[in-house]
Design a protein around this motif. Structure first.
Motif, PDB file in Angstrom:
ATOM      1  N   VAL A   1      32.744  49.797  47.347  1.00  0.00           N
ATOM      2  CA  VAL A   1      33.081  50.925  46.490  1.00  0.00           C
ATOM      3  C   VAL A   1      34.575  51.206  46.607  1.00  0.00           C
ATOM      4  N   LEU A   2      35.249  51.256  45.471  1.00  0.00           N
ATOM      5  CA  LEU A   2      36.684  51.514  45.458  1.00  0.00           C
ATOM      6  C   LEU A   2      36.962  52.917  44.942  1.00  0.00           C
ATOM      7  N   ARG A   3      37.836  53.619  45.626  1.00  0.00           N
ATOM      8  CA  ARG A   3      38.331  54.920  45.181  1.00  0.00           C
ATOM      9  C   ARG A   3      39.859  54.884  45.258  1.00  0.00           C
ATOM     10  N   THR A   4      40.504  55.809  44.579  1.00  0.00           N
ATOM     11  CA  THR A   4      41.960  55.813  44.537  1.00  0.00           C
ATOM     12  C   THR A   4      42.501  57.230  44.627  1.00  0.00           C
TER      13      THR A   4
ATOM     14  N   THR B   1      44.038  48.575  42.982  1.00  0.00           N
ATOM     15  CA  THR B   1      44.341  47.243  42.433  1.00  0.00           C
ATOM     16  C   THR B   1      44.615  46.240  43.555  1.00  0.00           C
ATOM     17  N   ASP B   2      45.225  46.682  44.625  1.00  0.00           N
ATOM     18  CA  ASP B   2      45.474  45.817  45.776  1.00  0.00           C
ATOM     19  C   ASP B   2      44.151  45.296  46.336  1.00  0.00           C
ATOM     20  N   LEU B   3      43.149  46.163  46.392  1.00  0.00           N
ATOM     21  CA  LEU B   3      41.847  45.782  46.947  1.00  0.00           C
ATOM     22  C   LEU B   3      41.056  44.912  45.972  1.00  0.00           C
ATOM     23  N   ILE B   4      41.239  45.136  44.677  1.00  0.00           N
ATOM     24  CA  ILE B   4      40.613  44.276  43.674  1.00  0.00           C
ATOM     25  C   ILE B   4      41.070  42.827  43.870  1.00  0.00           C
ATOM     26  N   GLU B   5      42.368  42.654  44.059  1.00  0.00           N
ATOM     27  CA  GLU B   5      42.910  41.310  44.278  1.00  0.00           C
ATOM     28  C   GLU B   5      42.537  40.780  45.655  1.00  0.00           C
ATOM     29  N   LEU B   6      42.456  41.659  46.650  1.00  0.00           N
ATOM     30  CA  LEU B   6      42.108  41.230  48.001  1.00  0.00           C
ATOM     31  C   LEU B   6      40.700  40.632  48.044  1.00  0.00           C
ATOM     32  N   VAL B   7      39.780  41.207  47.296  1.00  0.00           N
ATOM     33  CA  VAL B   7      38.430  40.641  47.219  1.00  0.00           C
ATOM     34  C   VAL B   7      38.481  39.208  46.695  1.00  0.00           C
ATOM     35  N   ALA B   8      39.233  39.000  45.629  1.00  0.00           N
ATOM     36  CA  ALA B   8      39.332  37.656  45.056  1.00  0.00           C
ATOM     37  C   ALA B   8      39.965  36.681  46.045  1.00  0.00           C
TER      38      ALA B   8
ATOM     39  N   ALA C   1      36.665  45.385  30.220  1.00  0.00           N
ATOM     40  CA  ALA C   1      36.863  46.127  31.469  1.00  0.00           C
ATOM     41  C   ALA C   1      38.337  46.111  31.849  1.00  0.00           C
ATOM     42  N   PHE C   2      38.676  46.850  32.903  1.00  0.00           N
ATOM     43  CA  PHE C   2      40.045  46.910  33.412  1.00  0.00           C
ATOM     44  C   PHE C   2      40.588  45.497  33.586  1.00  0.00           C
ATOM     45  N   TYR C   3      41.761  45.236  33.000  1.00  0.00           N
ATOM     46  CA  TYR C   3      42.277  43.873  32.897  1.00  0.00           C
ATOM     47  C   TYR C   3      42.576  43.238  34.252  1.00  0.00           C
ATOM     48  N   ILE C   4      42.824  44.044  35.270  1.00  0.00           N
ATOM     49  CA  ILE C   4      43.162  43.507  36.586  1.00  0.00           C
ATOM     50  C   ILE C   4      42.004  42.708  37.174  1.00  0.00           C
ATOM     51  N   TYR C   5      40.745  43.040  36.827  1.00  0.00           N
ATOM     52  CA  TYR C   5      39.618  42.255  37.319  1.00  0.00           C
ATOM     53  C   TYR C   5      39.763  40.802  36.869  1.00  0.00           C
ATOM     54  N   ARG C   6      40.060  40.642  35.596  1.00  0.00           N
ATOM     55  CA  ARG C   6      40.234  39.299  35.033  1.00  0.00           C
ATOM     56  C   ARG C   6      41.381  38.559  35.729  1.00  0.00           C
ATOM     57  N   LEU C   7      42.495  39.265  35.926  1.00  0.00           N
ATOM     58  CA  LEU C   7      43.645  38.627  36.573  1.00  0.00           C
ATOM     59  C   LEU C   7      43.314  38.201  37.997  1.00  0.00           C
ATOM     60  N   ALA C   8      42.613  39.057  38.740  1.00  0.00           N
ATOM     61  CA  ALA C   8      42.278  38.732  40.131  1.00  0.00           C
ATOM     62  C   ALA C   8      41.452  37.460  40.209  1.00  0.00           C
TER      63      ALA C   8
END
Length: 373
Positions: free
Chosen positions: A222-225, A97-104, A120-127
């Motif tokens: 590509v994101l992995r966790t 999630t940190d990297l999702i926001e970092l891209v934005a 989709a995962f709601y964090i994408y929308r938030l970012a």
């Protein structure tokens, strides 16, 4: 001195943002109920972390007075070896999630657009919304990403597309061939963020070859966790893999020390414990079969999933079913926020947890409920 309203300081788009709703802590649920409860709400590994990771955590604790290695050198080195990449093609984050926001933060401004799915995962929308960029939501088709529709939604303002494979919360996936076609249909300038949090659970041969895009220099991150199959959700550690220029750009904006020393040590050890990963995947396969068979026998609808969770459609108000299951000591996730007003997302747990959930669901569904409109 009269204090001005804080709203005067906020950017105009911030009022449109709906925060991600946190779940209630399991300990608080148990305190309120006065008995033990199970949590099947957040797609965690019910087997917990690797014993090797736990030992690495214990060994790392005496040095927590020191700042962590800000570059995550040893963890990135190990990830590079595992995935046949170079170290400068890898970036660490406090979970994916940190990297999702970092891209934005790195690429989006108020004059840009970014695309994701409405389910989709709601964090994408938030970012996207946090940066004031225009959010473009594309409907799914048969509860799976409509990649062709997403490609058609691209405009001159589009910079980023967020995808998850498998998708959360539906558990559905698109094939490697479908993603190949999708990338060929996009302008080269578009950055595609491919979130593969549930990568390890997928058993289908037509699944991803995403790292080939990284090796060939495509604009794909590509994101992995380590939060899912590795069982380290509480430590918050994930990684992003992309071409060197992309990773360099993200590192300019990345917060220093965004992965702790304990998290790095645990993740490094978890990568070595392939037996724990295999055991976790085998347990998930076995228990997924058990739960879906029981749901089918009970006539309860669900979406077939390649992840470690199920989207279950009870045909009833999901918030009411959530509340009733909570009283039964079972914590799940209502999916109204994702556009599924009669569905719950349920993690595949241990056999005992799954039996407890199924019994509780049966009791709840024989009780009257008001259907969601």
């Amino acid at each position: 001195m009269i204090r001005s309203s804080i709203s005067e300081l906020l950017p105009p788009w911030s009022s449109r943002i709906r925060p991600y709703p946190p779940g209630k802590p399991l300990e608080e649920v148990e305190r309120e109920l006065g008995r033990s409860a199970i949590k099947l709400a957040s797609n965690e590994n019910p087997l917990g972390p690797s014993p090797k990771a736990l030992e690495a955590i214990r060994q790392a604790l005496p040095n927590i007075f020191l700042y962590p290695d800000g570059s995550g050198y040893y963890l990135r080195k190990k990830l590079a070896e595992v995935h046949n990449l170079e170290m400068d093609q890898i970036i660490l984050g406090a979970g994916s999630t940190d990297l999702i926001e970092l891209v934005a933060k790195t690429f989006l401004t108020g004059s840009d657009e970014a695309i994701t799915s409405e389910s989709a995962f709601y964090i994408y929308r938030l970012a996207i919304e946090e940066m004031g960029a225009a959010l473009v939501l594309v409907a799914m088709r048969d509860l799976t990403y409509s990649l062709a529709a997403m490609a058609r939604a691209v405009t001159a303002r589009t910079k980023v597309i967020y995808l998850a494979n498998p998708n959360n919360p539906t558990g559905t996936m698109f094939t490697a061939a479908e993603f190949d076609d999708f990338l060929r249909s996009l302008p080269d300038r578009i950055l595609v963020v491919l979130d593969e949090a549930y990568f390890d659970y997928v058993q289908r041969p037509d699944y991803s070859h995403s790292l080939d895009y990284v090796r060939s220099g495509k604009n794909v991150l590509v994101l992995r966790t380590f939060s899912k199959v590795h069982g380290l959700a509480g430590l918050r550690v994930g990684c992003g893999m992309g071409h060197r220029e992309l990773i360099e750009s993200l590192n300019r904006i990345r917060s220093p020390f965004n992965s702790s020393s304990v998290a790095q040590a645990a993740a490094l050890a978890a990568l070595d414990d392939t037996e724990h990963v295999a055991r976790s995947v085998e347990s998930n396969c076995r228990e997924m079969k058990f739960v879906t068979q029981e749901l089918a026998l009970a006539g309860v609808r669900y979406t077939p999933s390649v992840g470690n969770f199920l989207l279950i459609d009870t045909g009833r108000d999901c918030e009411e079913d959530f509340a009733q299951l909570l009283q039964e000591g079972v914590v799940v996730r209502p999916m109204k926020l994702y556009g599924f007003p009669t569905s719950l997302r349920v993690t595949i747990g241990t056999h005992a947890e799954n039996e407890q959930f199924l019994a509780a669901l049966h009791r709840v569904m024989v009780a009257p409920a008001q259907l969601a409109r």
